[in-house]
Scaffold this motif. Structure first.
Motif, short mmCIF file in Angstrom:
data_model
loop_
_atom_site.label_atom_id
_atom_site.label_comp_id
_atom_site.label_asym_id
_atom_site.label_seq_id
_atom_site.Cartn_x
_atom_site.Cartn_y
_atom_site.Cartn_z
N GLU A 146 0.83 -1.20 0.00
CA GLU A 146 0.00 0.00 0.00
C GLU A 146 0.87 1.26 0.00
O GLU A 146 1.90 1.31 0.66
CB GLU A 146 -0.90 0.00 1.25
N ARG B 256 0.22 5.52 0.47
CA ARG B 256 -0.78 6.53 0.77
C ARG B 256 -0.23 7.91 0.43
O ARG B 256 0.95 8.19 0.63
CB ARG B 256 -1.19 6.48 2.25
N ASP B 257 -1.08 8.75 -0.08
CA ASP B 257 -0.70 10.12 -0.43
C ASP B 257 -1.81 11.05 0.08
O ASP B 257 -2.69 11.45 -0.66
CB ASP B 257 -0.54 10.25 -1.95
N GLU B 258 -1.75 11.30 1.38
CA GLU B 258 -2.79 12.14 2.00
C GLU B 258 -2.15 13.45 2.38
O GLU B 258 -1.17 13.47 3.13
CB GLU B 258 -3.32 11.48 3.27
N THR C 12 -11.12 12.17 -2.93
CA THR C 12 -10.37 10.98 -2.53
C THR C 12 -10.37 9.99 -3.69
O THR C 12 -11.34 9.91 -4.46
CB THR C 12 -10.98 10.27 -1.30
N ILE D 144 -9.21 5.84 -4.46
CA ILE D 144 -8.68 4.57 -3.96
C ILE D 144 -8.44 3.66 -5.16
O ILE D 144 -9.28 3.55 -6.06
CB ILE D 144 -9.67 3.88 -3.00
N THR E 12 -3.59 1.91 -3.36
CA THR E 12 -3.13 3.28 -3.09
C THR E 12 -4.31 4.09 -2.60
O THR E 12 -5.46 3.78 -2.91
CB THR E 12 -2.55 3.96 -4.36
N PHE E 13 -3.99 5.13 -1.86
CA PHE E 13 -5.03 6.03 -1.36
C PHE E 13 -4.54 7.46 -1.56
O PHE E 13 -3.41 7.80 -1.22
CB PHE E 13 -5.29 5.76 0.12
N TYR E 14 -5.42 8.29 -2.11
CA TYR E 14 -5.06 9.68 -2.40
C TYR E 14 -6.16 10.58 -1.86
O TYR E 14 -7.34 10.26 -1.97
CB TYR E 14 -4.95 9.83 -3.92
N SER E 15 -5.78 11.67 -1.24
CA SER E 15 -6.81 12.65 -0.87
C SER E 15 -6.26 14.06 -1.01
O SER E 15 -5.04 14.28 -0.89
CB SER E 15 -7.31 12.42 0.56
#
Lengths: 460, 437
Positions: free
Chosen positions: B100, B102-104, B149, B151, B160-163
């Motif tokens: 995973e 993440r790009d928060e 957001t 996903i 991956t997760f972006y917000s």
């Protein structure tokens, strides 16, 4: 069966009115999209998808409050309505109740659909690809088939309930040619309100011959000279000039802001007396036609300009409220994600008395814009620009050498007075128009016209 | 939401296929104003889920905006059906990677009441009117904010997760004098409300419209030309397929056979810099979940690389550069991150040149294949470091490929476009024509 439960629609409208809205409408959309991309002589990509959502509009005074969601749940829809309503005022109890009445209207005809398998669709595209590739100069053929089946419902606080099924179909053709260091391309994108029979009946050989001829001409064309000169613009997509230079300025979206140069010109001579122009949503099978607009009003044939005199604006509910100009069944939007706005449908310059040869014969030295490309306009200033896909110089009334890279620029108010000859061979063409309420199918069109003087941007 | 996506991917696996899935969700608030009051107020919440599956070497795409069980089943069925009719594509794969990323982004933000936002949005227009007696209307005027957001999950176990949160304001001052009209649009974007540059947007819109009111045409001929960063970015963007390996595959990239050759002036280099700190947003991964890397596109005028995703890198048997781009409703494509044009051999500015700040009709007046363009432009005439005149009602004509070769570097500092996605040293182009009087 309805897309949205009528009781929920009623609750939404009641919630909006309870906050003090003068008018509430709910727009529901479900669209089935299918696309097929044929490239490199094979199917590169086939896609399907469903768009679903609900748009809620509250009008208070001249203010429009709009919200949308694709969560089809009563609580979420009421949450959005309350959020919008709170901009107007506190919720108060209302004693009024109302019921929706189904609104029946005349249906605008669509080209018939036919249940055709993906294999048959691909076979049609393969045939086009083969014809276009018979020319050795053809480097690439790109065919893009789209089918869109949109079902809409409109509920409003005046008790209206209307729905329409809108089928759209289009096949865009693009050819790219190469010969040594020379490259060129040509595009043709017929579309219709309708189904597969439109594609089935397209004159394939004629279309392919036209594309090959245009791309070949462009391949060896010399740069277009720059400067002011008379321009003859041929029929069909040539109508984009009226669409951009004048049509957008007649939408109440521009008029209400006084951002259109024509906002205070109703009843006045705004164009040459040779010119009359129509915006017609009722033409059977045409790409820009609708039975009802996105506010549930039946579309109509609207004469915009008659013998050069401004007769009507293109208006929607908000436009009528702000300008006093009656609605014309022209409220349109790309999807539920946009509030409706006054937009064009099938917009064209009406037939005149001349044939193309007599129009060309009236020009000593000028440009013949046989096929127009796209363009754009600043509604505030009326300044426009158009690219010409296929162009020739006119010398002593005759078509001379092919030229490339021509752009026409000017201002809408100015050019309308310079269209001095209008031909008798009217042709319409499908296109997409982008504006405040998104990208929508519109038709442009005209017979051949002569513009006495226009700035042609080419190579100095 | 992850459970729902995992369920879809499991159902895909049961059909002996592999897949990746993208879910985009957003909420937004937009308002526009007119004549000192709110004319439109728009709130939204939306979601869309897009499936790309591969079965027996064939790709099938489908999407849905409805996430109920029936809609999800229909999406899988449609994607399988589409794969069945598509031609086999040996180059397109679901990448075999897991883990995973993440790009928060988190931003320091203070709560701002809606009433203040409305007041500020209205002030965009009222300030224009207050400051300029020739003000006629504001053709575009508004404020928007949105939370986004994204996903990504694949059957191979990559996720991956972006917000992000984006605020924007815009206005256009329409001025009129003696029958002449001028309209100039300006905007600002930021990640926090407090960083929005309200005064800059008002002042720029007014200043440019005032200059345009005074515009005159130019004599037809060849000129030395400098573009503002926004204008150059827009022109470069039209021809961005020159860096696309997909366009090269499709035989619509005129530079397809030019790798290793000189395509620009040797004083120029172009990089794609995904984690450039001055950019509006850095980017950690692409739409296939591949971590971003710095990419040299052009070095000293020589074309070094195209943008690649897994499909194009497989086709060209080269490295994946991590530039895959895909939304839930589209096929696998390519896109840039932040472009940097850097230069050497800095020369002094010529005594006289044109500075173009507005290019119109880019979608119609350019030919991506031949490089020819003819566009209406507006700008300033500079002489001996002094702004002498505003010009308009002219067209700029040239050929993009030739233009890139006839260029001089006239400064060493990188300047940003308004959206901070494009940076360039100051350049002067020598092979361009103006058509005017």
């Amino acid at each position: 069966m309805e897309l949205l439960n009528k009781k929920i629609a009623q609750d939404i409208i009641f919630e909006g009115l309870s906050h003090g809205a003068d008018f509430v409408d709910v727009f529901v959309e479900r669209t089935e999209n299918e696309s097929l991309l044929f490239k490199n002589s094979k199917t590169e990509d086939k896609q399907s998808g469903t768009i679903f959502g609900i748009g809620i509009r509250l009008i208070h005074g001249h203010q429009a409050l709009y919200g949308y969601t694709n969560i089809n749940e009563r609580e979420e829809l009421l949450r959005i309505t309350t959020l919008l309503g709170s901009r107007i005022g506190q919720k108060k109890s209302l004693s009024t109740t109302f019921n929706f009445e189904r609104f029946d209207y005349p249906t605008v005809a669509a080209v018939a659909d036919k249940n055709v398998s993906a294999v048959e669709k691909m076979a049609k595209m393969k045939k086009i690809d083969e014809i276009l590739r018979k020319d050795v100069k053809t480097a690439q053929v790109i065919l893009n088939f789209i089918s869109k089946k949109q079902k809409i419902e409109v509920y409003d606080s005046e008790g209206l309930f209307a729905s329409e099924d809108r089928p759209y179909i289009r096949l865009a053709h693009q050819i790219i040619m190469k010969d040594g260091a020379h490259e060129s391309d040509a595009f043709y994108g017929p579309g219709a309100r309708g189904g597969w029979e439109f594609i089935q009946d397209l004159p394939v050989q004629e279309i392919c011959d036209g594309l090959i001829q245009r791309a070949t001409t462009a391949l060896y064309a010399s740069p277009c000279p720059a400067g002011k000169m008379p321009v003859v613009i041929d029929n069909g997509f040539g109508g984009v000039i009226f669409h951009e230079a004048c049509g957008h300025l007649l939408e109440t979206t521009s008029v209400e802001k006084k951002a259109s140069v024509f906002w205070d010109k109703m009843g006045e001579q705004i164009a040459h007396h040779a010119l009359s122009a129509i915006d017609d949503g009722t033409l059977g099978g045409e790409w820009g036609s609708l039975s009802i607009d996105d506010e549930g009003m039946p579309t109509q044939r609207t004469t915009l300009i008659e013998n050069g005199i401004l007769k009507r604006f293109i208006s929607d509910r908000i436009g009528e409220m702000k300008t006093g100009h009656k609605r014309t069944g022209s409220a349109r939007r790309q999807s539920y994600k946009f509030a409706p706005a006054s937009r064009m449908r099938n917009t064209f310059i009406d037939r005149g008395p001349h044939d193309l040869s007599s129009i060309l014969a009236s020009v000593d030295h000028g440009l013949y814009a046989k096929t127009m490309g796209g363009g754009s306009v600043d509604p505030g200033t009326g300044e426009f620009n158009f690219a010409v896909q296929e162009a020739y110089m006119i010398e002593n009334g005759k078509i001379a050498r092919a030229v490339k890279g021509a752009t026409l620029i000017g201002s809408g108010a100015d050019i309308m007075t310079k269209i001095s000859m209008v031909g008798n061979d009217l042709k319409l063409m499908a296109g997409m128009c982008g504006s405040v309420s998104g990208s929508i199918p519109t038709t442009v069109g005209q017979p051949p016209i002569k513009v006495d003087e226009i700035l042609v941007g080419g190579r100095a | 939401m992850k459970n729902l996506m995992e369920k879809v991917l499991n159902d895909v696996k049961k059909n002996h296929a592999e897949a990746d899935l993208i879910l985009n969700r957003s909420t937004s608030l937009k308002m526009s104003t007119q004549e000192a009051s709110l004319s439109e107020y728009k709130v939204s919440s939306s979601q869309v889920l897009g499936l790309r599956l591969i079965k027996d070497g064939k790709v099938g795409l489908a999407y849905t905006e409805s996430l109920d069980e029936d809609a999800l089943k229909l999406m899988i069925k449609q994607a399988l059906g589409n794969a069945d009719t598509n031609h086999p594509n040996p180059n397109e794969k679901i990448l075999n990677h897991s883990g995973e990323i993440r790009d928060e982004m988190t931003y320091e933000e203070q709560e701002t009441p809606i009433s203040l936002k409305v007041e500020k949005a209205i002030s965009l227009e009222t300030e224009l009117k207050k400051r300029e007696p020739r003000f006629l209307a504001s053709t575009y005027n508004g404020y928007s904010e949105g939370e986004y957001t994204g996903i990504f999950m694949s059957t191979s176990g990559r996720s991956t997760f972006y917000s992000d949160k984006i605020y924007s304001i815009y206005t256009a001052a329409l001025l009129g004098e003696n029958g002449k009209k001028a309209n100039y649009y300006d905007f600002d974007i930021s990640h926090t409300y407090k960083d929005l540059l309200w005064e800059k947007v008002i002042a720029h819109s007014l200043d440019y419209s005032r200059q345009i009111l005074k515009e005159q045409t130019l004599e037809t001929g060849k000129y030395q030309i400098r573009f503002t960063e926004d204008a150059l970015k827009n022109l470069m963007h039209v021809f961005s397929s020159l860096f696309s390996a997909k366009a090269a595959m499709d035989k619509v990239n005129p530079w397809a056979q030019k790798l290793g050759e000189v395509v620009m002036a040797k004083c120029l280099s172009i990089d794609d810099h995904a984690d450039y700190k001055k950019a509006f947003r850095i980017s950690k991964f692409d739409s296939e979940g591949v971590e971003r890397k710095h990419l040299s596109l052009i070095e000293d005028g020589v074309l070094k690389s195209f943008y690649h995703n897994s499909l194009t890198s497989h086709f060209f048997k080269t490295q994946n550069t991590g530039h895959a781009s895909r939304g839930p409703q589209g096929p696998l494509g390519l896109s840039e991150t932040t472009m940097l044009i850097q230069g050497k051999d800095v020369k002094p500015l010529p005594p006289k040149y044109l500075e173009i700040f507005q290019l119109d009709g880019l979608h119609a007046g350019t030919n991506r294949i031949t490089g020819d363009f003819s566009l209406p432009v507006k700008g300033f005439v500079w002489e001996n470091a002094e702004k002498k005149m505003t010009f308009g009602n002219v067209t700029l004509g040239g050929n993009f490929f030739n233009m890139l070769k006839e260029v001089e570097v006239v400064g060493s500092e990188l300047h940003a476009s308004s959206d901070a996605s494009f940076f360039s040293v100051p350049l002067i182009f020598n092979d361009l024509s103006i058509a005017g009087k």
